[in-house]
Design a protein around this motif. Sequence first.
Motif: not given
Length: 228
Positions: A32-35, A65, A100, A102, A104, A115
């Motif tokens: 996934g992705q943590f901005t 990512n 997956k 995602t 902030n 999330k």
Amino acid sequence: MQRIYIIIIILHVCTSLFGQTKGHTKPFIIKGQFTDYPETHLYITYSDKHGEPLMDTVYLDEKGNFYLKSFKVKEPQPVEIKGSKTGIRNLFVAPGYELKLTGNGRDRQSLMESKKISGKGSENNRYYAILDSIQNARANGVNWLDLNENDLLSYAKELKKLKDSIAHSVFNRPGNQDNFKKHFRTMVQMDNMFYYLYMLVTHIYWNDYDYEKSISLLRNNFDNKILD
């Protein structure tokens, strides 16, 4: 009082091991992705079949990512994925899950509010996603440790009712075909029951109840078969 705490700890360990299955060799995948995440890695902690901790490091690129494929997950279980300032508690994982994530990742509160969990295994993870969302929306600064007995009982019963209702909607939903839903449903139900007991025992301890008053509160408000 010490005996009661020991019993609760033993029961908690038993619920975490309840219904564990054997022989799974499928990998567990998390991606996934943590901005806005300020670090380059996260840690994810599992337990082996003996309850001993195992750990994987999840590395993030400059855009947040990440991807991890691990064979350390032998049994269905809740885990925590975390960094120094953020993380997700009670993430349900199991052999063959491909989750997956995602959101902030600036801090724990930001990630909890933003999330999203998708992929194989996400259906059972709806339980804590819904619970966190409701509790965050209801946040009113109430500290249940400061409540009197009647208010504490009302608060504890309402909280358990809420958790049980969410569990029913997630794990008994006809569309939930996850092979591990029975395991996680039982685990959640038992955790909810014993957290309710924990609240009662903590209230007793916090308010210095004598023996007779302590036993009366427990006997009148919890399953006597379990207490016996």
